[in-house]
Write a protein that holds these residues in place. Sequence first.
Motif, PDB file in Angstrom:
ATOM      1  N   GLN A 203       0.837  -1.197   0.000  1.00  0.00           N
ATOM      2  CA  GLN A 203       0.000   0.000   0.000  1.00  0.00           C
ATOM      3  C   GLN A 203       0.875   1.251   0.000  1.00  0.00           C
ATOM      4  OE1 GLN A 203      -2.999   0.031   3.054  1.00  0.00           O
ATOM      5  NE2 GLN A 203      -3.702   2.094   2.563  1.00  0.00           N
ATOM      6  N   ARG A 204       1.938   1.228   0.808  1.00  0.00           N
ATOM      7  CA  ARG A 204       2.868   2.354   0.864  1.00  0.00           C
ATOM      8  C   ARG A 204       3.593   2.515  -0.464  1.00  0.00           C
ATOM      9  NH1 ARG A 204       6.385   5.109   4.599  1.00  0.00           N
ATOM     10  NH2 ARG A 204       8.528   5.265   3.840  1.00  0.00           N
ATOM     11  N   ARG A 205       4.103   1.394  -1.007  1.00  0.00           N
ATOM     12  CA  ARG A 205       4.841   1.456  -2.279  1.00  0.00           C
ATOM     13  C   ARG A 205       3.957   1.988  -3.410  1.00  0.00           C
ATOM     14  NH1 ARG A 205       7.891  -1.527  -5.930  1.00  0.00           N
ATOM     15  NH2 ARG A 205       9.657  -1.478  -4.506  1.00  0.00           N
ATOM     16  N   PHE A 206       2.740   1.440  -3.539  1.00  0.00           N
ATOM     17  CA  PHE A 206       1.887   1.860  -4.653  1.00  0.00           C
ATOM     18  C   PHE A 206       1.507   3.329  -4.516  1.00  0.00           C
ATOM     19  CE2 PHE A 206      -2.171   2.027  -7.056  1.00  0.00           C
ATOM     20  CZ  PHE A 206      -1.651   1.693  -8.304  1.00  0.00           C
ATOM     21  N   ASP A 207       1.296   3.775  -3.283  1.00  0.00           N
ATOM     22  CA  ASP A 207       1.032   5.198  -3.054  1.00  0.00           C
ATOM     23  C   ASP A 207       2.204   6.040  -3.555  1.00  0.00           C
ATOM     24  OD1 ASP A 207      -0.143   7.637  -1.728  1.00  0.00           O
ATOM     25  OD2 ASP A 207       1.622   7.397  -0.461  1.00  0.00           O
ATOM     26  N   HIS A 208       3.427   5.629  -3.226  1.00  0.00           N
ATOM     27  CA  HIS A 208       4.605   6.368  -3.685  1.00  0.00           C
ATOM     28  C   HIS A 208       4.710   6.356  -5.209  1.00  0.00           C
ATOM     29  CE1 HIS A 208       6.710   5.706   0.464  1.00  0.00           C
ATOM     30  NE2 HIS A 208       5.747   6.608   0.509  1.00  0.00           N
ATOM     31  N   MET A 209       4.370   5.233  -5.815  1.00  0.00           N
ATOM     32  CA  MET A 209       4.394   5.155  -7.282  1.00  0.00           C
ATOM     33  C   MET A 209       3.381   6.126  -7.887  1.00  0.00           C
ATOM     34  SD  MET A 209       4.767   1.003  -7.462  1.00  0.00           S
ATOM     35  CE  MET A 209       4.317   0.799  -9.175  1.00  0.00           C
ATOM     36  N   GLN A 210       2.184   6.174  -7.303  1.00  0.00           N
ATOM     37  CA  GLN A 210       1.166   7.103  -7.803  1.00  0.00           C
ATOM     38  C   GLN A 210       1.621   8.550  -7.652  1.00  0.00           C
ATOM     39  OE1 GLN A 210      -2.388   5.863  -5.581  1.00  0.00           O
ATOM     40  NE2 GLN A 210      -3.282   5.173  -7.517  1.00  0.00           N
ATOM     41  N   GLN A 211       2.171   8.883  -6.476  1.00  0.00           N
ATOM     42  CA  GLN A 211       2.606  10.264  -6.244  1.00  0.00           C
ATOM     43  C   GLN A 211       3.743  10.647  -7.188  1.00  0.00           C
ATOM     44  OE1 GLN A 211       0.340  11.637  -4.415  1.00  0.00           O
ATOM     45  NE2 GLN A 211      -0.321   9.550  -3.956  1.00  0.00           N
ATOM     46  N   HIS A 212       4.699   9.734  -7.376  1.00  0.00           N
ATOM     47  CA  HIS A 212       5.857  10.053  -8.210  1.00  0.00           C
ATOM     48  C   HIS A 212       5.453  10.222  -9.671  1.00  0.00           C
ATOM     49  CE1 HIS A 212      10.501   9.525  -8.184  1.00  0.00           C
ATOM     50  NE2 HIS A 212      10.115  10.517  -8.958  1.00  0.00           N
ATOM     51  N   SER A 213       4.611   9.320 -10.172  1.00  0.00           N
ATOM     52  CA  SER A 213       4.156   9.441 -11.562  1.00  0.00           C
ATOM     53  C   SER A 213       3.319  10.702 -11.757  1.00  0.00           C
ATOM     54  CB  SER A 213       3.348   8.200 -11.958  1.00  0.00           C
ATOM     55  OG  SER A 213       4.145   7.041 -11.906  1.00  0.00           O
ATOM     56  N   GLY A 214       2.473  11.019 -10.764  1.00  0.00           N
ATOM     57  CA  GLY A 214       1.674  12.243 -10.854  1.00  0.00           C
ATOM     58  C   GLY A 214       2.545  13.480 -10.873  1.00  0.00           C
ATOM     59  N   GLU A 215       3.595  13.476 -10.041  1.00  0.00           N
ATOM     60  CA  GLU A 215       4.529  14.616 -10.024  1.00  0.00           C
ATOM     61  C   GLU A 215       5.189  14.793 -11.376  1.00  0.00           C
ATOM     62  OE1 GLU A 215       8.389  16.077 -10.374  1.00  0.00           O
ATOM     63  OE2 GLU A 215       8.246  13.958  -9.798  1.00  0.00           O
ATOM     64  N   HIS A 216       5.578  13.686 -12.038  1.00  0.00           N
ATOM     65  CA  HIS A 216       6.197  13.781 -13.357  1.00  0.00           C
ATOM     66  C   HIS A 216       5.256  14.437 -14.363  1.00  0.00           C
ATOM     67  CE1 HIS A 216      10.043  11.284 -13.661  1.00  0.00           C
ATOM     68  NE2 HIS A 216       9.798  11.413 -12.363  1.00  0.00           N
ATOM     69  N   ILE A 217       3.997  14.049 -14.320  1.00  0.00           N
ATOM     70  CA  ILE A 217       3.037  14.608 -15.275  1.00  0.00           C
ATOM     71  C   ILE A 217       2.897  16.113 -15.068  1.00  0.00           C
ATOM     72  CG2 ILE A 217       0.602  14.644 -15.948  1.00  0.00           C
ATOM     73  CD1 ILE A 217       0.536  11.621 -15.364  1.00  0.00           C
ATOM     74  N   VAL A 218       2.710  16.529 -13.820  1.00  0.00           N
ATOM     75  CA  VAL A 218       2.544  17.959 -13.527  1.00  0.00           C
ATOM     76  C   VAL A 218       3.818  18.734 -13.862  1.00  0.00           C
ATOM     77  CG1 VAL A 218       2.203  19.647 -11.671  1.00  0.00           C
ATOM     78  CG2 VAL A 218       0.751  17.613 -11.788  1.00  0.00           C
TER      79      VAL A 218
END
Length: 390
Positions: free
Chosen positions: A91-106
């Motif tokens: 759960q922690r890892r997938f959250d970090h993956m979502q945040q990191h990918s979202g940051e790249h897009i923005v």
Amino acid sequence: MQEFEELFYRDAYAREFDAKVVSCEKGKRGYDVVLEDTAFYPEGGGQPADLGTLNGIRVLDVKRKDSQTIVHVMELPVETGSEVHGVIDWQRRFDHMQQHSGEHIVSGLIHQRFGYENIGFHMGEDVVTIDFNGPMTWEDALQIEEQANAVIWQDEPIEVSYPDSEVLKEINYRSKKELQGQVRIVTVPGADVCACCGTHVKRTGELGVIKLFSLINRKNGVRIEMASGMRAYRYLRAMQEENSKVSHLFSAKPLETGSAAERVQNELNEVKLKLRGFQKEQLHALYEAQPENQKLAVLALDGLDMNDLRASCNDLIAQKHAGVACGLSLHGDRYTYVMISETVNLRDHAKTLSALLDGKGGGNSEMIQGSFGKDRETILKVLKEEFDHE
């Protein structure tokens, strides 16, 4: 392709794995364990380390010692040469993956539109913060947010590649610093191409939604707070629940709470204005009732601020010729006070008053201010005993 990729790079979705223990040494926080391979991502590039267990023993931290060595900080030791079973906190890892990918897009979209660089990235427990080296408005940020969500809904694959030096020269990619050796490139079609060492989701659709929370002006740039995926969903759900409470209190439709709050605020301001007028009338009456040439003149009225108290004390000194002038006003469970004198050294009395009246504050010989924790009757009694002999 680089010669060796750790498991967290080969398969960012690996939740469990088996690996041989290369070494186990006593460290500062526990035991420093090195494995032949690992699915645990070490802290780096703004992304926190993975947590989890090895053979059921808690992994407290993961850090990269050098390009070939990743250290797992464990609560208890494991035997060198043995094989361990690792389980990461998915759960922690997938959250970090979502945040990191979202940051790249923005960050990528802002770079495309404004040419700004991402000069700071922090993945906190609640929000992601990104610093950019140029100005933006909130309207600009909302447009970026809309574009970012459009990228999500295209559900494009996020690509990871290791181009050789010749190919890399032809790629226009973002990077915070000059890179040497093998470079890992993360590409989000239509949004971003960036050198990155973090883990990412496979497809943009896995982000679900991106929400920007705030834009703060900073020196020569801005800071944006945002969240992606489940974090953003939970924020929007919490916001909707809070808005429902406001909607019920104001008897307003959910999309009309802003105008309802504005109406109530205007009504409240009118009430405050009327109350202020009554306070001034009371204050004037209390002031007029004060005799001249008192050793101690106390003016007590609840709801006054420090400016009111200071002004009243100055008037008692200048017009009523008081030896010591004190203004008192109840705020919560404590009395705010200001004390002024031209003839008495108030600093000599400050410690005594604080000890007797649960006082907080300070000042100089001519003025002290702060608050008292005792009741009004006790305060007046102590003040009278302290200054009547002056």
